[in-house]
Design an enzyme around this catalytic site. Sequence first.
Site, PDB file in Angstrom:
ATOM      1  N   GLN A   1      -1.287   3.101  -5.454  1.00 35.48           N
ATOM      2  CA  GLN A   1      -2.345   3.727  -4.652  1.00 35.48           C
ATOM      3  C   GLN A   1      -3.725   3.671  -5.310  1.00 35.48           C
ATOM      4  O   GLN A   1      -4.732   3.525  -4.621  1.00 35.48           O
ATOM      5  CB  GLN A   1      -1.949   5.149  -4.275  1.00 35.48           C
ATOM      6  CG  GLN A   1      -1.143   5.096  -2.987  1.00 35.48           C
ATOM      7  CD  GLN A   1      -0.551   6.414  -2.561  1.00 35.48           C
ATOM      8  OE1 GLN A   1      -1.046   7.475  -2.931  1.00 35.48           O
ATOM      9  NE2 GLN A   1       0.516   6.344  -1.793  1.00 35.48           N
TER      10      GLN A   1
ATOM     11  N   SER B   1      -7.946   0.485   1.388  1.00 34.81           N
ATOM     12  CA  SER B   1      -8.177   1.879   1.790  1.00 34.81           C
ATOM     13  C   SER B   1      -9.526   2.382   1.297  1.00 34.81           C
ATOM     14  O   SER B   1     -10.262   3.021   2.053  1.00 34.81           O
ATOM     15  CB  SER B   1      -7.079   2.802   1.234  1.00 34.81           C
ATOM     16  OG  SER B   1      -5.903   2.642   1.967  1.00 34.81           O
TER      17      SER B   1
ATOM     18  N   TYR C   1       1.828   0.487   9.868  1.00 32.82           N
ATOM     19  CA  TYR C   1       0.846  -0.210  10.709  1.00 32.82           C
ATOM     20  C   TYR C   1       1.275  -0.159  12.177  1.00 32.82           C
ATOM     21  O   TYR C   1       2.399   0.206  12.496  1.00 32.82           O
ATOM     22  CB  TYR C   1       0.732  -1.678  10.277  1.00 32.82           C
ATOM     23  CG  TYR C   1       0.070  -1.853   8.944  1.00 32.82           C
ATOM     24  CD1 TYR C   1      -1.303  -1.726   8.826  1.00 32.82           C
ATOM     25  CD2 TYR C   1       0.813  -2.135   7.813  1.00 32.82           C
ATOM     26  CE1 TYR C   1      -1.925  -1.885   7.592  1.00 32.82           C
ATOM     27  CE2 TYR C   1       0.193  -2.295   6.572  1.00 32.82           C
ATOM     28  CZ  TYR C   1      -1.168  -2.168   6.472  1.00 32.82           C
ATOM     29  OH  TYR C   1      -1.790  -2.319   5.268  1.00 32.82           O
TER      30      TYR C   1
ATOM     31  N   ASP D   1      -5.600   0.497  -4.331  1.00 32.33           N
ATOM     32  CA  ASP D   1      -5.680   0.181  -2.899  1.00 32.33           C
ATOM     33  C   ASP D   1      -7.133   0.016  -2.434  1.00 32.33           C
ATOM     34  O   ASP D   1      -7.756   0.944  -1.913  1.00 32.33           O
ATOM     35  CB  ASP D   1      -4.963   1.270  -2.098  1.00 32.33           C
ATOM     36  CG  ASP D   1      -4.859   0.931  -0.621  1.00 32.33           C
ATOM     37  OD1 ASP D   1      -5.445  -0.091  -0.200  1.00 32.33           O
ATOM     38  OD2 ASP D   1      -4.216   1.699   0.107  1.00 32.33           O
TER      39      ASP D   1
ATOM     40  N   ARG E   1       0.792  -1.235   0.000  1.00 30.58           N
ATOM     41  CA  ARG E   1       0.000   0.000   0.000  1.00 30.58           C
ATOM     42  C   ARG E   1       0.821   1.281   0.000  1.00 30.58           C
ATOM     43  O   ARG E   1       0.322   2.340  -0.351  1.00 30.58           O
ATOM     44  CB  ARG E   1      -0.947  -0.009   1.205  1.00 30.58           C
ATOM     45  CG  ARG E   1      -1.912  -1.155   1.131  1.00 30.58           C
ATOM     46  CD  ARG E   1      -2.624  -1.342   2.436  1.00 30.58           C
ATOM     47  NE  ARG E   1      -3.694  -0.383   2.640  1.00 30.58           N
ATOM     48  CZ  ARG E   1      -4.275  -0.182   3.803  1.00 30.58           C
ATOM     49  NH1 ARG E   1      -3.880  -0.845   4.869  1.00 30.58           N
ATOM     50  NH2 ARG E   1      -5.246   0.681   3.928  1.00 30.58           N
TER      51      ARG E   1
HETATM   52  P1  NAD Z   1      -5.528  -0.836  10.167  1.00 31.69           P
HETATM   53  O1  NAD Z   1      -6.880  -1.108   9.608  1.00 31.69           O
HETATM   54  O2  NAD Z   1      -4.498  -1.893  10.158  1.00 31.69           O
HETATM   55  O3  NAD Z   1      -5.712  -0.379  11.696  1.00 31.69           O
HETATM   56  C1  NAD Z   1      -6.531   0.723  12.041  1.00 31.69           C
HETATM   57  C2  NAD Z   1      -5.820   1.593  13.058  1.00 31.69           C
HETATM   58  O4  NAD Z   1      -5.785   0.910  14.326  1.00 31.69           O
HETATM   59  C3  NAD Z   1      -4.371   1.929  12.726  1.00 31.69           C
HETATM   60  O5  NAD Z   1      -4.260   3.322  12.618  1.00 31.69           O
HETATM   61  C4  NAD Z   1      -3.599   1.364  13.897  1.00 31.69           C
HETATM   62  O6  NAD Z   1      -2.471   2.167  14.248  1.00 31.69           O
HETATM   63  C5  NAD Z   1      -4.640   1.356  14.990  1.00 31.69           C
HETATM   64  N1  NAD Z   1      -4.347   0.494  16.145  1.00 31.69           N
HETATM   65  C6  NAD Z   1      -3.857  -0.772  16.161  1.00 31.69           C
HETATM   66  N2  NAD Z   1      -3.721  -1.225  17.432  1.00 31.69           N
HETATM   67  C7  NAD Z   1      -4.166  -0.242  18.237  1.00 31.69           C
HETATM   68  C8  NAD Z   1      -4.293  -0.105  19.645  1.00 31.69           C
HETATM   69  N3  NAD Z   1      -3.919  -1.077  20.487  1.00 31.69           N
HETATM   70  N4  NAD Z   1      -4.776   1.053  20.135  1.00 31.69           N
HETATM   71  C9  NAD Z   1      -5.144   2.054  19.302  1.00 31.69           C
HETATM   72  N5  NAD Z   1      -5.054   1.989  17.964  1.00 31.69           N
HETATM   73  C10 NAD Z   1      -4.566   0.868  17.436  1.00 31.69           C
HETATM   74  O7  NAD Z   1      -4.906   0.456   9.522  1.00 31.69           O
HETATM   75  P2  NAD Z   1      -5.176   1.141   8.140  1.00 31.69           P
HETATM   76  O8  NAD Z   1      -6.345   2.014   8.229  1.00 31.69           O
HETATM   77  O9  NAD Z   1      -5.163   0.099   7.102  1.00 31.69           O
HETATM   78  O10 NAD Z   1      -3.893   2.066   8.001  1.00 31.69           O
HETATM   79  C11 NAD Z   1      -2.664   1.718   8.566  1.00 31.69           C
HETATM   80  C12 NAD Z   1      -1.611   2.681   8.154  1.00 31.69           C
HETATM   81  O11 NAD Z   1      -1.313   2.546   6.783  1.00 31.69           O
HETATM   82  C13 NAD Z   1      -1.914   4.136   8.374  1.00 31.69           C
HETATM   83  O12 NAD Z   1      -0.709   4.734   8.782  1.00 31.69           O
HETATM   84  C14 NAD Z   1      -2.262   4.620   7.018  1.00 31.69           C
HETATM   85  O13 NAD Z   1      -2.056   6.015   6.862  1.00 31.69           O
HETATM   86  C15 NAD Z   1      -1.290   3.839   6.220  1.00 31.69           C
HETATM   87  N6  NAD Z   1      -1.672   3.751   4.813  1.00 31.69           N
HETATM   88  C16 NAD Z   1      -0.818   4.263   3.920  1.00 31.69           C
HETATM   89  C17 NAD Z   1      -1.154   4.216   2.597  1.00 31.69           C
HETATM   90  C18 NAD Z   1      -0.242   4.794   1.589  1.00 31.69           C
HETATM   91  O14 NAD Z   1       0.882   5.131   1.899  1.00 31.69           O
HETATM   92  N7  NAD Z   1      -0.676   4.898   0.387  1.00 31.69           N
HETATM   93  C19 NAD Z   1      -2.328   3.635   2.186  1.00 31.69           C
HETATM   94  C20 NAD Z   1      -3.176   3.096   3.143  1.00 31.69           C
HETATM   95  C21 NAD Z   1      -2.830   3.157   4.469  1.00 31.69           C
END
Ligand code: NAD
Length: 385
Positions: free
Chosen positions: A127, A133, A228, A130, A121
């Site tokens: 992107q 997302s 993550y 994705d 991702r």
């Molecule tokens: P996810 O669905 O894996 O998890 C959701 C959220 O839960 C995350 O923000 C994680 O930090 C949080 N979390 C996990 N354990 C926790 C706890 N014990 N207490 C509180 N919060 C907790 O995450 P996601 O939405 O798929 O995104 C993960 C990361 O990937 C983010 O930083 C996002 O910005 C990044 N991302 C980047 C891109 C990109 O670069 N293009 C694309 C998608 C996501």
Amino acid sequence: MKVAVVKESAPGERRVALVPETVPRLVQAGLEVLVEEGAGDSAWFPDSAYTAAGAAVTSTDNLYATADVILTVTRPDPAAVARLRAGQAVIGMLSPLTDPHLARDLAAAGVTAVSLDGLPRTLSRAQGMDALSSQANVAGYKAALVAADAYGRFFPLLITAAGTARPAKLLVLGAGVAGLQAIGTARRLGAQVSGYDVRPASKGEVESLGATFIELTSVLSAAGEGGYARELTAEERDAQQAELAGHIARQDVVITTAQVPGRRPPLLVTEDAVRAMSAGSVIVDMGASPLGGNVAGSVAGKTIVTANGVTIIGAQHLAAAVPTAASSAYSRNISALLLHLVSEGSLAIDTTDEIQAGVVITHGGEVVHPAVAKLLAESTPSQGN
Ligand code: NAD
């Protein structure tokens, strides 16, 4: 090459893998698009719209008999798997790391399986593909609406002749893609919103949406690999739960979205924390799963009202409940990936490509994705012993 869109069969699934708007892009690339009769009905895309866009609407039998590539949203059911034949490919969100046995069956049938949930991702050229997302974004939006619907008061501050209503206090736990969209949506509905995450990088993102970021003294950072979170240690988890409980007790609404890749969702809202909330409060647990969720007592797909009057919604199929928007976004994701895989009119599987290495699960009769193959090896008892 014939690319086919099936009618989804999972309970509650209203999305469709390809919407009419995307069909011309594939046709221009030299692909023939087949659509199973009624595939888009639940997302409000009638067969006639596909035909007008240049696709051919066809029967289930003809689709499986003639398609080279089958596009799905979720995993094909056993009846669909039984219809697949060697040399065909399936592209969808196949969750091979949650349950690798489908990959084993598809490999045995000689089917090439490509799963959008394995996409790298952070790669900028990926992107547009994705789907995790795009679907999390839709689900986060819907979570805020589900919460507002279940809450017995207003979200915004309302001053009327019949009195003043204070805004709802709403906390979002987990500020990834879904959490940030839930925060933004709840803010637009007028709630007083705060957010929390174990990744310190999320503080700026929460604040940029006009919400307050909650900082805990017990857990400073649990940022893991690739953006993550990592799993907390038992001591960190206990300290986090205890400190969060104080914040949760002051909320009217809590939406939880926390996930750790490859692990069961972390428990953030304990039974004690639920007991300390006021009657009429609402919790939406987006982490609810058969393995347990972010909230003690939540059940996936069920709404429970506790003895002290707290409504706990085990959210399921949230993206599927906004089927038109979710399908449109997914359609762009899956067609971008498909076009990346196609060369000179046919699928060109090459796992030395970084994107393909993440998404190609089975090919040439083998499970080629190392993490999925490892899971299968661990779960399959060795033969002959
Ligand atoms: P996810 O669905 O894996 O998890 C959701 C959220 O839960 C995350 O923000 C994680 O930090 C949080 N979390 C996990 N354990 C926790 C706890 N014990 N207490 C509180 N919060 C907790 O995450 P996601 O939405 O798929 O995104 C993960 C990361 O990937 C983010 O930083 C996002 O910005 C990044 N991302 C980047 C891109 C990109 O670069 N293009 C694309 C998608 C996501």
